[in-house]
Scaffold this motif. Structure first.
Motif, PDB file in Angstrom:
ATOM      1  N   ASN A  19       0.866  -1.276   0.166  1.00 56.13           N
ATOM      2  CA  ASN A  19      -0.011  -0.121  -0.147  1.00 56.13           C
ATOM      3  C   ASN A  19       0.954   1.300   0.095  1.00 56.13           C
ATOM      4  O   ASN A  19       0.526   2.186  -0.760  1.00 56.13           O
ATOM      5  CB  ASN A  19      -1.063  -0.119   1.072  1.00 56.13           C
ATOM      6  N   ILE A  20       1.933   1.332   0.664  1.00 57.03           N
ATOM      7  CA  ILE A  20       2.972   2.307   0.860  1.00 57.03           C
ATOM      8  C   ILE A  20       3.483   2.472  -0.449  1.00 57.03           C
ATOM      9  O   ILE A  20       3.642   3.743  -0.959  1.00 57.03           O
ATOM     10  CB  ILE A  20       3.899   2.312   2.061  1.00 57.03           C
ATOM     11  N   LEU A  21       3.976   1.509  -1.185  1.00 62.59           N
ATOM     12  CA  LEU A  21       4.806   1.564  -2.378  1.00 62.59           C
ATOM     13  C   LEU A  21       3.548   2.211  -3.582  1.00 62.59           C
ATOM     14  O   LEU A  21       4.034   2.886  -4.403  1.00 62.59           O
ATOM     15  CB  LEU A  21       5.200   0.267  -2.971  1.00 62.59           C
ATOM     16  N   ASP A  22       2.517   1.462  -3.633  1.00 62.99           N
ATOM     17  CA  ASP A  22       1.522   2.086  -4.506  1.00 62.99           C
ATOM     18  C   ASP A  22       1.267   3.555  -4.264  1.00 62.99           C
ATOM     19  O   ASP A  22       1.019   4.276  -5.395  1.00 62.99           O
ATOM     20  CB  ASP A  22       0.071   1.453  -4.415  1.00 62.99           C
ATOM     21  N   TYR A  23       0.927   4.090  -2.846  1.00 66.38           N
ATOM     22  CA  TYR A  23       0.750   5.407  -2.884  1.00 66.38           C
ATOM     23  C   TYR A  23       1.995   6.307  -3.483  1.00 66.38           C
ATOM     24  O   TYR A  23       1.854   7.346  -3.989  1.00 66.38           O
ATOM     25  CB  TYR A  23       0.414   5.767  -1.329  1.00 66.38           C
ATOM     26  N   LEU A  24       3.009   5.932  -3.158  1.00 64.88           N
ATOM     27  CA  LEU A  24       4.352   6.524  -3.455  1.00 64.88           C
ATOM     28  C   LEU A  24       4.392   6.813  -4.728  1.00 64.88           C
ATOM     29  O   LEU A  24       4.754   7.789  -5.389  1.00 64.88           O
ATOM     30  CB  LEU A  24       5.712   6.005  -2.714  1.00 64.88           C
ATOM     31  N   MET A  25       4.291   5.707  -5.479  1.00 64.81           N
ATOM     32  CA  MET A  25       4.290   5.509  -6.924  1.00 64.81           C
ATOM     33  C   MET A  25       3.279   6.498  -7.506  1.00 64.81           C
ATOM     34  O   MET A  25       3.581   7.354  -8.486  1.00 64.81           O
ATOM     35  CB  MET A  25       4.143   4.302  -7.350  1.00 64.81           C
ATOM     36  N   PHE A  26       1.908   6.400  -6.955  1.00 62.44           N
ATOM     37  CA  PHE A  26       1.010   6.951  -7.713  1.00 62.44           C
ATOM     38  C   PHE A  26       1.185   8.788  -7.312  1.00 62.44           C
ATOM     39  O   PHE A  26       1.056   9.532  -8.259  1.00 62.44           O
ATOM     40  CB  PHE A  26      -0.385   7.029  -7.067  1.00 62.44           C
TER      41      PHE A  26
END
Length: 106
Positions: A19-26
């Motif tokens: 979830n953190i990686l998805d948020y950061l990527m977005f």
């Protein structure tokens, strides 16, 4: 000399990281996401090498905490020759959520 312990990620911790990686990527793109992932790997390696270097969060549940970034903290426990990453918690959440997360854990 103590050897590096094996790292085990709980399903919840894996989901937290995803979830953190998805948020950061977005929100911030590949450069920031890669930097965060590199830093996370570095800190998890430090935990594996010397897991007792970080303070105890819960004596009862034997959980320790490692501040990963200003916004994220790794919670883990040492079990024999391994380290279990229990959660990665977003520190901007209500702190009561953290207590609730660990109430149902062993």
């Amino acid at each position: 000399m103590e050897f590096k312990k094996k790292i085990i990620w709980s399903p919840e911790a894996k989901e937290d990281l995803e979830n953190i990686l998805d948020y950061l990527m977005f929100r911030w793109g590949i450069a920031i996401t890669s930097r965060f992932l590199f830093h996370t790997e570095k800190m998890v390696t430090q935990i594996a090498i010397n897991p007792k270097q970080y303070p105890i969060f819960s004596f009862k549940k034997r959980i320790r905490r490692c501040v990963l970034t200003k916004q994220n903290t790794i919670y883990y426990r040492v079990k024999n020759e391994r380290v279990e990453i229990v959660r990665i918690f977003d520190t901007r959440q209500n702190p009561n959520n953290l207590r609730i997360l660990f109430e149902t854990k062993e």
